[in-house]
Write an enzyme that holds these catalytic residues in place. Structure first.
Site, PDB file in Angstrom:
ATOM      1  N   LYS A  83       0.806  -1.226   0.000  1.00 20.76           N
ATOM      2  CA  LYS A  83       0.000   0.000   0.000  1.00 20.76           C
ATOM      3  C   LYS A  83       0.841   1.280   0.000  1.00 20.76           C
ATOM      4  O   LYS A  83       0.411   2.310  -0.518  1.00 20.76           O
ATOM      5  CB  LYS A  83      -0.932   0.013   1.214  1.00 20.76           C
ATOM      6  CG  LYS A  83      -2.009  -1.062   1.178  1.00 20.76           C
ATOM      7  CD  LYS A  83      -3.051  -0.800   0.128  1.00 20.76           C
ATOM      8  CE  LYS A  83      -4.186  -1.804   0.165  1.00 20.76           C
ATOM      9  NZ  LYS A  83      -5.089  -1.636  -1.004  1.00 20.76           N
ATOM     10  N   GLU A 105      -9.762   5.996   3.366  1.00 21.56           N
ATOM     11  CA  GLU A 105     -10.546   4.911   3.944  1.00 21.56           C
ATOM     12  C   GLU A 105      -9.589   3.758   4.198  1.00 21.56           C
ATOM     13  O   GLU A 105      -8.528   3.685   3.590  1.00 21.56           O
ATOM     14  CB  GLU A 105     -11.633   4.471   2.969  1.00 21.56           C
ATOM     15  CG  GLU A 105     -11.157   3.512   1.860  1.00 21.56           C
ATOM     16  CD  GLU A 105     -10.137   4.115   0.908  1.00 21.56           C
ATOM     17  OE1 GLU A 105     -10.110   5.349   0.766  1.00 21.56           O
ATOM     18  OE2 GLU A 105      -9.349   3.353   0.303  1.00 21.56           O
ATOM     19  N   SER A 371       1.669  -9.680  -0.782  1.00 23.06           N
ATOM     20  CA  SER A 371       1.400  -8.244  -0.802  1.00 23.06           C
ATOM     21  C   SER A 371       1.568  -7.589   0.565  1.00 23.06           C
ATOM     22  O   SER A 371       1.779  -6.384   0.659  1.00 23.06           O
ATOM     23  CB  SER A 371      -0.018  -7.983  -1.321  1.00 23.06           C
ATOM     24  OG  SER A 371      -0.953  -8.710  -0.552  1.00 23.06           O
TER      25      SER A 371
END
Lengths: 387, 266
Positions: A83, A105, A371
């Site tokens: 991210k 969010e 990830s």
């Protein structure tokens, strides 16, 4: 250019249309600006820890007795997941646009933590919307965001998960649009978000492609990544799209059953519709009401999929499968014990698919995107795996 | 700048009368099915009786991201009652048996998309609806929806916002029929103490872009708001204040009394 085939577009209230046009303009300009790109590359390298390794999973490969498996190690990035790639890019864009207040969010909390981190780094005010259900299952990430100086706002409407957090973030944005930058965390939402977020994660596949050529002297046969909104998957896939021999597999959350409400597999139970700004596959009922979803992994627990994935699936360029909660948990344990890597529950879905298909794929080369790391999931893992 | 509709709609007719009389019109928003569709019919008749000029019937949607908490709660009540688009159009048909109040179907895109634009246009027109407004559809994404609506003479109403550029306002005017809905402030729906300072500049810019009637909404809930707008625009839209009244009293009489109070400045 706002579409991926039939999908994508820009479905937002009129109040947000001019701001989104400005955002698109600012992004396209930044994309061409070598100084912007240089600062982004520098932060990805010296702050976030890029490039991430491509690790051969030797014991897992041996145990499965089929395909040779490599792991793309986005779990080793600062804040523990891919991210951060997108957060650095968009936060630099926010600063460039003169917006000092950033909202986001978060589902699993990884995007919220990454946003809070980059806002701390750049001195930006940060507000993160998070569903109450997610706050309780990812409480460590809530504490991390607070420690980093972010204001975490609980969202108690609807299913109290990621979808509702996005609704609330959009309400904030439409209200404070003059001062506020909405740092959306996946390849979702109105154009240009799906394009921009993909661009910021594209580095995953660019690195992996060079690394596998270096390690094996050839392209991989299969790429595997989990798909919530689909940012880590598109990040891995995108640089390989022109390589027609490379098969791409996205793994959705199969949850605990096939009934609507029990999973988040949009390509299994969904149909085209519009949610939160974009036209794509959506889990919905016969009246067009958005369905509730379930996944053990908060980051995959969302009723729509990124529009570029819908296009890749229609074009049969990528395949999408679903993996159950149970198989993902088991895969997490397997990877921990064979490779000494605890993957996030999201990434565990991709690992599970590799475990499923590797035995019958002798001679093939797999890259699995890890990830994120599983630290944030320890409470759930403790409970579900009776640790 | 836009072609005339093939016949004068109930909406255009009503706005022509408002212009002629110089009165400030009253556009009433309620969520269809809040708390159930039978009650909504009673509310609609009461609003007509109390002098509403246009009824906006909200189609409840699971993810009302442009709405504040009051309308969110109304939507939740309507969805719990099992409200869907087919039921709402049946309600419009019933209303038409006794009332000529112009009706605008006010929805997020997805319920209409799922129902099908062509089918929706046919069914809405035959039920006696007069216009449609889709909250999350901008002029750029509107082509199929506008074409189907034109085919059956449903007015298409678009939002104009304080953030809209002049070029966007012209495009909005070009796609709109009946009236334009001016969003009075950046933000979600909901009653406010004071009228937004963003509204009057928007009205001026809209007047420069179009001759269409203008109705302004978002935050309008008091007689003094109405007083400021009288003579400046053709109508005020009141939504959250009505939904709040329904939430508190669930009474057609109380709803009608509230509307009369707003209209008469008491």
């Amino acid at each position: 250019m706002s579409r991926f085939g039939a999908y994508g577009g820009r479905f937002v209230p009129e109040t947000l249309m001019s701001p989104i046009e400005e955002l698109e303009h600012a992004y396209l300009e930044a994309r061409q600006d070598t100084a912007f790109q240089a600062e982004l590359d520098d932060l990805l390298h010296r702050f976030a820890g890029r490039p991430t390794p491509l690790t051969p999973a030797r014991r897992l490969t041996a145990r499965l007795g089929g395909a040779t498996i490599y792991l793309k190690r986005e779990d080793l990035l600062h804040t523990g997941a891919h991210k951060i790639n997108n957060c650095i890019g968009q936060a630099l864009l926010a600063r460039r646009m003169g917006k000092h207040r950033v909202i986001a969010e978060t589902g699993a909390g990884q995007h919220g933590v990454a946003t809070a981190t980059v806002c701390a780094l750049l001195g930006l005010e940060c507000v993160v919307y998070m569903g109450e259900e997610d706050m309780s299952r990812q409480s460590l990430n809530v504490a991390r965001m607070k420690l980093l100086g972010a204001d975490v706002v609980p969202v108690g409407s609807g299913s109290k998960t990621l979808k509702d957090a996005i609704n609330e973030a959009m309400r904030d944005w439409v209200t404070n649009v003059e001062t506020t930058y909405y740092l959306l965390g996946s390849v979702l939402g109105a154009h240009p978000y799906p394009l921009m977020v993909r661009d910021f994660h594209r580095v995953i596949g660019v690195e992996a492609r060079a690394q596998i050529l270096e390690a094996e002297g050839r392209l991989p046969d299969v790429l595997i990544a989990c798909v919530g909104g689909g940012s880590n998957a598109i990040g891995l896939f995108h640089a390989f799209i022109p390589d027609s021999s490379v098969r791409m597999v996205g793994v959705e959350a199969g949850g605990r059953g096939d009934a609507l409400g029990e999973h988040a597999a949009r390509f299994r139970g969904g149909s085209p519709g519009v949610l939160q700004g974009t036209y794509t596959y959506v889990l919905q009922d016969a009246d067009g009401q958005i369905a509730t979803t379930h996944s053990v992994s908060a980051g995959l627990d969302y009723p729509a999929i990124g529009p570029e994935h819908a296009m890749l699936r229609d074009a049969k360029r990528a395949d999408y499968v679903a993996c159950s909660d149970r198989d993902a948990l088991e895969a997490c344990r397997t990877l921990a014990r064979t490779e000494g890597i605890i993957p996030a529950l999201e990434s565990s879905h991709a690992v599970a698919e590799a475990i499923r298909r590797a035995p019958s794929a002798k001679g093939e080369l797999f890259i699995v995107n890890v990830s994120g790391r599983g630290d944030k999931d320890m409470e759930i893992l403790k409970r579900e795996l009776s640790l | 700048m836009s072609a005339q509709p093939t016949k004068v709609s109930r909406i255009s007719d009503r706005f022509a009368k408002l212009r002629a009389s110089g009165q400030l019109g009253f556009v009433a928003y309620i969520t269809a099915g809040d708390p159930n569709l039978d009650r909504t019919l009673e509310f609609a008749l009461a609003l007509d009786e109390a002098g509403a000029d246009v009824l906006e019937l909200g189609v409840p949607f699971s993810d009302p991201l442009a709405d504040g908490v009051v309308i969110q709660r109304g939507v939740e009540r309507a969805l719990r009652a099992g409200t869907n688009l087919a039921g709402i159009l049946a309600l419009v048909k019933k209303l038409r048996q006794t009332s000529q109040l112009p009706v605008v179907v006010f929805s997020y895109l997805n319920p209409i998309l799922k129902y099908g634009f062509a089918r929706f246009a046919d069914d809405a027109a035959s039920a006696g609806a007069d216009g449609v407004l889709l909250t999350d559809v901008s002029v750029e994404e509107a082509t199929p929806f506008v074409e189907e609506s034109r085919r059956v003479n449903l007015d298409t109403i678009f939002l104009a916002a304080p953030t809209s550029t002049d070029a966007r306002l012209r495009a909005i005017a070009g796609h709109s029929r009946g009236f334009i809905y001016a969003v009075s402030r950046t933000g979600v729906t909901g009653a406010r103490q004071a009228l937004s300072s963003q509204l009057l500049p928007l009205i001026d810019r809209l007047r420069a872009a179009t001759d269409l009637p203008i109705a302004a909404g978002f935050g309008i809930s008091r007689p003094e708001h109405m007083a400021v707008l009288r003579g400046k625009i053709e109508a005020a839209v009141v939504g959250s204040a009505l939904v709040q009244n329904i939430e508190e009293h669930n009474s057609p009489e109380r709803l009608a009394a509230f509307v009369r109070g707003l209209k008469n400045g008491s």
